[in-house]
Design a protein around this motif. Sequence first.
Motif, PDB file in Angstrom:
ATOM      1  N   LYS A  36       0.883  -1.055   0.184  1.00 54.67           N
ATOM      2  CA  LYS A  36      -0.007   0.180   0.015  1.00 54.67           C
ATOM      3  C   LYS A  36       0.639   1.097   0.022  1.00 54.67           C
ATOM      4  CE  LYS A  36      -3.882  -2.435   0.389  1.00 54.67           C
ATOM      5  NZ  LYS A  36      -4.819  -2.354  -0.541  1.00 54.67           N
ATOM      6  N   VAL A  37       0.348   2.274  -0.530  1.00 56.47           N
ATOM      7  CA  VAL A  37       1.034   3.612  -0.650  1.00 56.47           C
ATOM      8  C   VAL A  37       0.326   4.530   0.104  1.00 56.47           C
ATOM      9  CG1 VAL A  37       1.922   5.515  -1.913  1.00 56.47           C
ATOM     10  CG2 VAL A  37       1.948   3.498  -2.996  1.00 56.47           C
ATOM     11  N   PRO A  38       0.691   4.815   1.440  1.00 60.72           N
ATOM     12  CA  PRO A  38       0.074   5.794   2.269  1.00 60.72           C
ATOM     13  C   PRO A  38      -0.584   7.004   1.693  1.00 60.72           C
ATOM     14  CG  PRO A  38       2.147   5.359   3.449  1.00 60.72           C
ATOM     15  CD  PRO A  38       2.147   4.577   1.908  1.00 60.72           C
ATOM     16  N   THR A  39      -1.724   7.469   1.960  1.00 57.92           N
ATOM     17  CA  THR A  39      -2.403   8.448   1.252  1.00 57.92           C
ATOM     18  C   THR A  39      -1.675  10.018   1.403  1.00 57.92           C
ATOM     19  OG1 THR A  39      -4.447   7.560   1.515  1.00 57.92           O
ATOM     20  CG2 THR A  39      -4.702   9.738   1.136  1.00 57.92           C
ATOM     21  N   ALA A  40      -1.449  10.140   2.566  1.00 60.91           N
ATOM     22  CA  ALA A  40      -0.483  11.278   2.848  1.00 60.91           C
ATOM     23  C   ALA A  40       0.779  11.407   2.048  1.00 60.91           C
ATOM     24  CB  ALA A  40       0.017  11.437   4.277  1.00 60.91           C
ATOM     25  N   PHE A  41       1.594  10.302   1.859  1.00 61.85           N
ATOM     26  CA  PHE A  41       2.760  10.065   1.189  1.00 61.85           C
ATOM     27  C   PHE A  41       2.397  10.350  -0.280  1.00 61.85           C
ATOM     28  CE2 PHE A  41       6.121   7.385  -0.802  1.00 61.85           C
ATOM     29  CZ  PHE A  41       7.226   8.223  -0.540  1.00 61.85           C
ATOM     30  N   TYR A  42       1.471   9.703  -0.755  1.00 61.87           N
ATOM     31  CA  TYR A  42       0.971   9.906  -2.315  1.00 61.87           C
ATOM     32  C   TYR A  42       0.818  11.270  -2.244  1.00 61.87           C
ATOM     33  CZ  TYR A  42      -2.296  10.195  -6.104  1.00 61.87           C
ATOM     34  OH  TYR A  42      -2.968  10.331  -7.333  1.00 61.87           O
ATOM     35  N   ASN A  43       0.004  12.221  -1.605  1.00 67.03           N
ATOM     36  CA  ASN A  43      -0.338  13.321  -1.755  1.00 67.03           C
ATOM     37  C   ASN A  43       0.864  14.493  -1.808  1.00 67.03           C
ATOM     38  OD1 ASN A  43      -3.243  12.852  -2.043  1.00 67.03           O
ATOM     39  ND2 ASN A  43      -3.353  13.536   0.255  1.00 67.03           N
ATOM     40  N   GLY A  44       1.631  14.227  -0.962  1.00 69.83           N
ATOM     41  CA  GLY A  44       3.131  14.640  -0.732  1.00 69.83           C
ATOM     42  C   GLY A  44       3.937  14.634  -2.157  1.00 69.83           C
ATOM     43  N   TYR A  45       4.089  13.379  -2.512  1.00 65.22           N
ATOM     44  CA  TYR A  45       5.122  13.380  -3.674  1.00 65.22           C
ATOM     45  C   TYR A  45       4.446  13.864  -5.082  1.00 65.22           C
ATOM     46  CZ  TYR A  45       3.381   8.458  -4.635  1.00 65.22           C
ATOM     47  OH  TYR A  45       2.355   7.453  -4.998  1.00 65.22           O
ATOM     48  N   THR A  46       2.936  13.792  -5.301  1.00 67.13           N
ATOM     49  CA  THR A  46       2.290  14.204  -6.141  1.00 67.13           C
ATOM     50  C   THR A  46       2.367  15.805  -6.493  1.00 67.13           C
ATOM     51  OG1 THR A  46       0.433  12.370  -6.126  1.00 67.13           O
ATOM     52  CG2 THR A  46      -0.327  14.396  -7.481  1.00 67.13           C
TER      53      THR A  46
END
Length: 330
Positions: free
Chosen positions: A34-44
Amino acid sequence: MQQIIEIAYSNLLSPMILFFLLGIIAVLVNSDLKVPTAFYNGYTMIILFTIGIKGGIELRSVSLSEMIPTIITAIVLSIVMLFIAHLIVHRIFKYAIVDSLAIAAHYGSVSAVTFIAGLAFLDKLGITYESYMSAILVVMEGPAIILAIILYKLYSDKQGTEETNPNAGLSHVIKEAFFGKSIFLLLGGIFIGLVAHLDGLYLIQPLFGDLFYGFLCIFLLHMGMIATESMKSMKKFNPVSFMFAFILPIIGGFLGVIAGSILGLSLGGAVILAILTGSASYIAAPAAIQQAMPQANSGLYLGSSLGLTLPFNLIIGIPLYYWLATIIIG
């Protein structure tokens, strides 16, 4: 043909595509990755800001008059792809008008991820391109979405159906299409790159530059997972009825190369225009379409744009458009 196979094979072995394929495999084997949502939002945010900042820096040396012909052509291509997609999906594949308009909105718009992968592909080959192409990405995001929704509203009025969604007004749709998260971050990055002091930009280079491709690989890993999950969630999937997801990007890519050749763009610039025209939105378009066209089947437009066209473009489409451009432009 041998040349395109070699180009596609080389692209397939790039780290970004391998990360994307790894994401597909993770879902197919039911991994608990799983890719954590917060991490996904950050690197996006970092990825989109980086594209914008780079484009803004390069725009410092470009005059507006130099960009105008490409901007106009890009808007025309976006609208042309909307009507081509609607015609093919509705007339040939026999989808309902509402669903065909929703799908057409996605194929008239563009994919930032495909654009980024295209830039990386050209960088790997050492192919240069016009410095303002990031601005063209922004320009092509919204027009087809807005036009598709206007056509839908005209159709709804003719049919006498009532709109019950309070967020379906045209002003809300325009806001989603032109000022949604991805566009806002790109525009913000372009503004920063255009006006900020170069010394200050140098200080943020480690995050918004050096780490770009690392973040992009993780992003594509996540996209591979999401694309595969979107296809698995579709009920009674019929591959034949989704062939338009492969036909439309090829048509768009060919039109983009032809338009780039007529405009006199460089080889790299024509390839990027082809990549944009052949791509399909799965961020801005779904956000607007879901609000304005609630009757449309989200599984159809998300399954085709994200589940099929995105993988096709990343693995086959980008090298195909490059090959076409080398034949037409040389």
